[in-house]
Write a protein that holds these residues in place. Structure first.
Motif, PDB file in Angstrom:
ATOM      1  N   MET A   1     -20.259 -47.214 -18.672  1.00 44.87           N
ATOM      2  CA  MET A   1     -18.445 -46.690 -18.472  1.00 44.87           C
ATOM      3  C   MET A   1     -17.800 -48.145 -18.742  1.00 44.87           C
ATOM      4  SD  MET A   1     -16.597 -44.583 -15.704  1.00 44.87           S
ATOM      5  CE  MET A   1     -17.910 -43.691 -14.958  1.00 44.87           C
ATOM      6  N   ASP A   2     -16.715 -47.966 -19.677  1.00 45.03           N
ATOM      7  CA  ASP A   2     -15.660 -49.044 -19.966  1.00 45.03           C
ATOM      8  C   ASP A   2     -14.687 -49.243 -18.864  1.00 45.03           C
ATOM      9  OD1 ASP A   2     -13.661 -47.538 -20.497  1.00 45.03           O
ATOM     10  OD2 ASP A   2     -13.931 -47.783 -22.716  1.00 45.03           O
ATOM     11  N   MET A   3     -14.088 -50.360 -18.939  1.00 42.99           N
ATOM     12  CA  MET A   3     -13.072 -50.995 -17.992  1.00 42.99           C
ATOM     13  C   MET A   3     -12.141 -49.884 -17.748  1.00 42.99           C
ATOM     14  SD  MET A   3     -13.006 -54.982 -18.283  1.00 42.99           S
ATOM     15  CE  MET A   3     -13.797 -55.526 -19.845  1.00 42.99           C
ATOM     16  N   ARG A   4     -11.847 -49.362 -19.066  1.00 38.21           N
ATOM     17  CA  ARG A   4     -10.490 -48.353 -19.087  1.00 38.21           C
ATOM     18  C   ARG A   4     -10.716 -47.120 -18.144  1.00 38.21           C
ATOM     19  NH1 ARG A   4      -9.044 -49.891 -24.923  1.00 38.21           N
ATOM     20  NH2 ARG A   4     -11.418 -49.236 -25.292  1.00 38.21           N
ATOM     21  N   ARG A   5     -12.183 -46.561 -18.414  1.00 41.19           N
ATOM     22  CA  ARG A   5     -12.481 -45.504 -17.808  1.00 41.19           C
ATOM     23  C   ARG A   5     -12.669 -45.517 -16.460  1.00 41.19           C
ATOM     24  NH1 ARG A   5     -11.380 -40.824 -17.142  1.00 41.19           N
ATOM     25  NH2 ARG A   5     -13.082 -39.501 -16.246  1.00 41.19           N
ATOM     26  N   ILE A   6     -13.357 -46.652 -15.868  1.00 39.88           N
ATOM     27  CA  ILE A   6     -13.532 -47.022 -14.357  1.00 39.88           C
ATOM     28  C   ILE A   6     -12.181 -47.074 -13.958  1.00 39.88           C
ATOM     29  CG2 ILE A   6     -14.214 -48.393 -12.516  1.00 39.88           C
ATOM     30  CD1 ILE A   6     -16.418 -49.359 -14.636  1.00 39.88           C
ATOM     31  N   VAL A   7     -11.043 -47.814 -14.485  1.00 37.38           N
ATOM     32  CA  VAL A   7      -9.771 -47.820 -13.698  1.00 37.38           C
ATOM     33  C   VAL A   7      -9.115 -46.227 -13.804  1.00 37.38           C
ATOM     34  CG1 VAL A   7      -7.509 -48.668 -14.013  1.00 37.38           C
ATOM     35  CG2 VAL A   7      -9.435 -50.185 -14.226  1.00 37.38           C
ATOM     36  N   ALA A   8      -9.248 -45.438 -14.824  1.00 40.62           N
ATOM     37  CA  ALA A   8      -8.661 -44.286 -14.878  1.00 40.62           C
ATOM     38  C   ALA A   8      -9.278 -43.317 -13.765  1.00 40.62           C
ATOM     39  CB  ALA A   8      -8.990 -43.612 -16.366  1.00 40.62           C
ATOM     40  N   VAL A   9     -10.493 -43.648 -13.476  1.00 39.61           N
ATOM     41  CA  VAL A   9     -11.144 -42.638 -12.590  1.00 39.61           C
ATOM     42  C   VAL A   9     -10.444 -43.020 -11.252  1.00 39.61           C
ATOM     43  CG1 VAL A   9     -13.357 -42.360 -11.185  1.00 39.61           C
ATOM     44  CG2 VAL A   9     -13.358 -41.990 -13.461  1.00 39.61           C
ATOM     45  N   ALA A  87     -10.764 -51.888  -8.218  1.00 44.17           N
ATOM     46  CA  ALA A  87     -10.148 -52.491  -9.452  1.00 44.17           C
ATOM     47  C   ALA A  87     -10.987 -53.781  -9.821  1.00 44.17           C
ATOM     48  CB  ALA A  87      -8.717 -52.682  -9.187  1.00 44.17           C
ATOM     49  N   LEU A  88     -11.202 -54.458  -8.771  1.00 45.45           N
ATOM     50  CA  LEU A  88     -11.636 -55.944  -8.990  1.00 45.45           C
ATOM     51  C   LEU A  88     -13.137 -55.707  -9.790  1.00 45.45           C
ATOM     52  CD1 LEU A  88     -10.743 -57.744  -6.030  1.00 45.45           C
ATOM     53  CD2 LEU A  88     -10.404 -59.000  -8.295  1.00 45.45           C
ATOM     54  N   ASN A  89     -13.997 -54.637  -9.248  1.00 44.99           N
ATOM     55  CA  ASN A  89     -15.195 -54.132  -9.601  1.00 44.99           C
ATOM     56  C   ASN A  89     -15.162 -53.860 -11.013  1.00 44.99           C
ATOM     57  OD1 ASN A  89     -16.946 -54.894  -7.601  1.00 44.99           O
ATOM     58  ND2 ASN A  89     -16.513 -52.999  -6.634  1.00 44.99           N
ATOM     59  N   ALA A  90     -14.032 -53.039 -11.575  1.00 48.01           N
ATOM     60  CA  ALA A  90     -13.815 -52.590 -12.787  1.00 48.01           C
ATOM     61  C   ALA A  90     -13.846 -53.772 -13.856  1.00 48.01           C
ATOM     62  CB  ALA A  90     -12.722 -51.859 -13.101  1.00 48.01           C
ATOM     63  N   LEU A  91     -12.928 -54.751 -13.393  1.00 49.97           N
ATOM     64  CA  LEU A  91     -12.691 -55.907 -14.380  1.00 49.97           C
ATOM     65  C   LEU A  91     -13.568 -57.093 -14.306  1.00 49.97           C
ATOM     66  CD1 LEU A  91      -8.927 -56.035 -13.516  1.00 49.97           C
ATOM     67  CD2 LEU A  91      -9.991 -55.305 -15.605  1.00 49.97           C
ATOM     68  N   GLU A  92     -14.738 -56.666 -13.199  1.00 51.50           N
ATOM     69  CA  GLU A  92     -15.858 -57.949 -13.188  1.00 51.50           C
ATOM     70  C   GLU A  92     -16.473 -58.481 -14.338  1.00 51.50           C
ATOM     71  OE1 GLU A  92     -19.851 -59.165 -12.889  1.00 51.50           O
ATOM     72  OE2 GLU A  92     -19.376 -57.137 -13.602  1.00 51.50           O
ATOM     73  N   PRO A  93     -16.579 -57.620 -15.564  1.00 47.34           N
ATOM     74  CA  PRO A  93     -17.121 -58.255 -16.657  1.00 47.34           C
ATOM     75  C   PRO A  93     -16.332 -59.522 -17.229  1.00 47.34           C
ATOM     76  CG  PRO A  93     -17.073 -55.995 -16.924  1.00 47.34           C
ATOM     77  CD  PRO A  93     -16.250 -56.394 -15.542  1.00 47.34           C
ATOM     78  N   VAL A  94     -15.011 -59.682 -16.929  1.00 45.93           N
ATOM     79  CA  VAL A  94     -14.300 -60.697 -17.393  1.00 45.93           C
ATOM     80  C   VAL A  94     -14.663 -62.095 -16.824  1.00 45.93           C
ATOM     81  CG1 VAL A  94     -11.644 -61.721 -17.018  1.00 45.93           C
ATOM     82  CG2 VAL A  94     -12.162 -59.279 -17.828  1.00 45.93           C
ATOM     83  N   LEU A  95     -15.196 -61.932 -15.590  1.00 44.54           N
ATOM     84  CA  LEU A  95     -15.935 -63.273 -14.797  1.00 44.54           C
ATOM     85  C   LEU A  95     -16.900 -63.771 -15.794  1.00 44.54           C
ATOM     86  CD1 LEU A  95     -16.046 -62.050 -11.454  1.00 44.54           C
ATOM     87  CD2 LEU A  95     -14.434 -63.433 -12.076  1.00 44.54           C
ATOM     88  N   SER A  96     -17.436 -63.072 -16.543  1.00 43.41           N
ATOM     89  CA  SER A  96     -18.551 -63.696 -17.477  1.00 43.41           C
ATOM     90  C   SER A  96     -18.188 -64.115 -18.853  1.00 43.41           C
ATOM     91  CB  SER A  96     -19.846 -62.757 -17.489  1.00 43.41           C
ATOM     92  OG  SER A  96     -19.457 -61.597 -18.103  1.00 43.41           O
ATOM     93  N   TRP A  97     -16.780 -63.863 -19.094  1.00 42.18           N
ATOM     94  CA  TRP A  97     -16.243 -64.476 -20.451  1.00 42.18           C
ATOM     95  C   TRP A  97     -16.023 -65.743 -20.653  1.00 42.18           C
ATOM     96  CZ3 TRP A  97     -12.279 -59.769 -21.397  1.00 42.18           C
ATOM     97  CH2 TRP A  97     -13.147 -58.734 -21.496  1.00 42.18           C
ATOM     98  N   ARG A  98     -16.107 -66.491 -21.730  1.00 44.78           N
ATOM     99  CA  ARG A  98     -15.786 -67.673 -22.055  1.00 44.78           C
ATOM    100  C   ARG A  98     -14.940 -67.745 -23.429  1.00 44.78           C
ATOM    101  NH1 ARG A  98     -19.630 -69.501 -25.754  1.00 44.78           N
ATOM    102  NH2 ARG A  98     -21.366 -68.289 -25.665  1.00 44.78           N
ATOM    103  N   ALA A  99     -14.161 -68.444 -23.573  1.00 44.03           N
ATOM    104  CA  ALA A  99     -13.270 -68.643 -25.061  1.00 44.03           C
ATOM    105  C   ALA A  99     -13.739 -69.652 -25.746  1.00 44.03           C
ATOM    106  CB  ALA A  99     -11.786 -68.753 -24.618  1.00 44.03           C
ATOM    107  N   LEU A 100     -14.524 -70.532 -25.417  1.00 48.56           N
ATOM    108  CA  LEU A 100     -14.969 -71.568 -26.007  1.00 48.56           C
ATOM    109  C   LEU A 100     -16.448 -71.397 -26.472  1.00 48.56           C
ATOM    110  CD1 LEU A 100     -13.699 -74.528 -23.803  1.00 48.56           C
ATOM    111  CD2 LEU A 100     -12.792 -73.644 -25.959  1.00 48.56           C
ATOM    112  N   PRO A 101     -16.585 -72.079 -28.009  1.00 42.35           N
ATOM    113  CA  PRO A 101     -18.178 -71.624 -28.288  1.00 42.35           C
ATOM    114  C   PRO A 101     -19.027 -72.812 -27.388  1.00 42.35           C
ATOM    115  CG  PRO A 101     -16.839 -72.880 -29.863  1.00 42.35           C
ATOM    116  CD  PRO A 101     -15.932 -72.437 -28.964  1.00 42.35           C
ATOM    117  N   THR A 119      -8.908 -56.438 -25.547  1.00 45.83           N
ATOM    118  CA  THR A 119      -8.008 -55.212 -25.556  1.00 45.83           C
ATOM    119  C   THR A 119      -8.361 -54.224 -24.481  1.00 45.83           C
ATOM    120  OG1 THR A 119      -7.359 -55.519 -27.657  1.00 45.83           O
ATOM    121  CG2 THR A 119      -7.113 -53.475 -26.857  1.00 45.83           C
ATOM    122  N   GLU A 120      -9.491 -53.775 -24.000  1.00 47.61           N
ATOM    123  CA  GLU A 120     -10.057 -53.084 -23.308  1.00 47.61           C
ATOM    124  C   GLU A 120      -9.598 -53.275 -21.918  1.00 47.61           C
ATOM    125  OE1 GLU A 120     -13.998 -51.677 -21.079  1.00 47.61           O
ATOM    126  OE2 GLU A 120     -14.366 -52.149 -23.089  1.00 47.61           O
ATOM    127  N   ALA A 121      -9.914 -54.577 -21.439  1.00 45.86           N
ATOM    128  CA  ALA A 121      -9.661 -55.159 -20.299  1.00 45.86           C
ATOM    129  C   ALA A 121      -8.079 -55.440 -19.970  1.00 45.86           C
ATOM    130  CB  ALA A 121     -10.169 -56.779 -19.976  1.00 45.86           C
TER     131      ALA A 121
END
Length: 140
Positions: A1-9, A87-101, A119-121
Motif C-alpha cells: 500500500m502506498d503512502m497516499r493510500r495509508i494516509v487516506a485510510v 501518519a509517521l508510519n505511513a511516511l516511514e519510507p522517507v527515512l531510508s531515502w537519500r538525495a546524493l549518489p 510526489t507520492e510522499a
C-alpha cells in the motif's frame, strides 16, 4: 500500500470517529492539530512549488514533516497520538531515502527515490495537512 493510500485510510478513520463522536476532540488536541498542520504547510508547499525544487530540498522538506509529526506525537496521548503515529508510519519510507549518489562505499541501506515517490510522499503530507486542519476546527 502506498503512502497516499495509508494516509487516506487514516484520514477516513479519523473523520469517521469524529463524526460518530467516538473521538471527542479536546481543545488541546485541536490546538496541537492546527500547530502540526502549520508545520506541515511550512515544510511542504503546493505541488508546483515542490516539484520545482532540487531533490535534495524536497527530501529536506519531507524530513521536516517527520520532525513536525514526531514532536506533535511527543506532546499528546490518546486518539490524536494514535493518528500521528499512523501518519509517521505511513511516511516511514522517507527515512531510508537519500538525495546524493553513493560514489564509493555503502549507503547504510538508503535508496535514491524516484520523482514519483517524492510526489507520492508530498501528496500524503498534503492530505495530512487537510485532516489536521479538520481536527483543529472541531469544537468540543
Amino acid at each position: 500500500m502506498d503512502m497516499r493510500r495509508i494516509v487516506a485510510v487514516l484520514a477516513e478513520e479519523a473523520e469517521q470517529q469524529i463524526q460518530d463522536q467516538v473521538w471527542q476532540v479536546a481543545p488541546s488536541e485541536s490546538a496541537l492539530a492546527l500547530e502540526a498542520e502549520a508545520g506541515l504547510l511550512d515544510a511542504v508547499g503546493p505541488p508546483d512549488v515542490q516539484e520545482a525544487l532540487p531533490r535534495m530540498k524536497r527530501l529536506e522538506h519531507l524530513r521536516e514533516t517527520l520532525a513536525v509529526l514526531a514532536i506533535s506525537l511527543a506532546r499528546t496521548h490518546g486518539r490524536l497520538a494514535w493518528f500521528l503515529s499512523g501518519a509517521l508510519n505511513a511516511l516511514e519510507p522517507v527515512l531510508s531515502w537519500r538525495a546524493l549518489p553513493a560514489d564509493r562505499g555503502g549507503t547504510f541501506g538508503t535508496v535514491l527515490p524516484s520523482p514519483d515517490e517524492y510526489t507520492e510522499a508530498e501528496d500524503a503530507v498534503r492530505r495530512l495537512q487537510d485532516v489536521l486542519a479538520q481536527i483543529g476546527r472541531v469544537s468540543p
